[in-house]
Design an enzyme around this catalytic site. Sequence first.
Site, PDB file in Angstrom:
ATOM      1  N   ASP A 124     120.494  33.457  25.463  1.00 37.77           N
ATOM      2  CA  ASP A 124     121.053  34.798  25.495  1.00 37.77           C
ATOM      3  C   ASP A 124     120.584  35.493  24.214  1.00 37.77           C
ATOM      4  O   ASP A 124     120.157  34.835  23.264  1.00 37.77           O
ATOM      5  CB  ASP A 124     122.585  34.695  25.561  1.00 37.77           C
ATOM      6  CG  ASP A 124     123.234  36.059  25.535  1.00 37.77           C
ATOM      7  OD1 ASP A 124     122.732  36.982  26.221  1.00 37.77           O
ATOM      8  OD2 ASP A 124     124.262  36.209  24.830  1.00 37.77           O
ATOM      9  N   ASP A 166     122.164  38.836  22.504  1.00 34.10           N
ATOM     10  CA  ASP A 166     123.210  39.367  21.623  1.00 34.10           C
ATOM     11  C   ASP A 166     124.293  38.316  21.386  1.00 34.10           C
ATOM     12  O   ASP A 166     124.872  37.776  22.332  1.00 34.10           O
ATOM     13  CB  ASP A 166     123.817  40.636  22.230  1.00 34.10           C
ATOM     14  CG  ASP A 166     122.777  41.737  22.415  1.00 34.10           C
ATOM     15  OD1 ASP A 166     121.850  41.822  21.590  1.00 34.10           O
ATOM     16  OD2 ASP A 166     122.891  42.502  23.392  1.00 34.10           O
TER      17      ASP A 166
HETATM   18 MG   LIG Z   1     125.790  37.399  24.269  1.00 31.39          MG
END
Ligand SMILES: [Mg+2]
Length: 185
Positions: A12, A14
């Site tokens: 992922d 962020d």
């Molecule tokens: Mg995230």
Amino acid sequence: MPPNKIKLVILDRDGVINQDSKDFIRSPAQWQPIPGSLEAIAQLNQAGYRVVVATNQSGVGRGYYSEADLAAIHQKMHKALQSFNGVIDRVFYCPHHPEDHCECRKPRIGLFKQIAQTYPVDLTTVPMIGDSLRDLQATQAAGCRPILVLTGQGQQTLQDNPQLVNQVPIFEDLKAAVCVLLFDG
Ligand SMILES: [Mg+2]
Ligand SMILES: [Zn+2]
């Protein structure tokens, strides 16, 4: 490992690679790496892993930033990684608004399908490292190996879902997760 398969890790973005913001990351200036994350990606590369990103970017669909802004943000990320000799092969992202009900917004598995179509990889061997429940859900649904980190939304994710302690490996941050991944395979 069959000879035609590559070693891949899905991240992922962020809250895993860079600091998250409730207000979205809208510009390159707002993209700030989490300490140790870029080094960890470079370590994966050195160990023969290709690294790709699977990220929800509904800020595009919400009109907060454009796909060109997103490309500029990713250019900053790639450049920052270069100074550690790290490479993110490709960023797979969902630009849609949640109400678009697309197939690619995690916890749905469209991004994982795109990855499987792009790389000769056995998804069941692929770790996916995320900080949100929807990362873990998508990873599970796609048949990959979910890993939770406590950066970004991770602490909150764990607080809201304490059963995760018994369900997925949990690490302080990407650096710690990669250390164990490289040690254990
Ligand atoms: Mg995230
Ligand atoms: Zn989408």
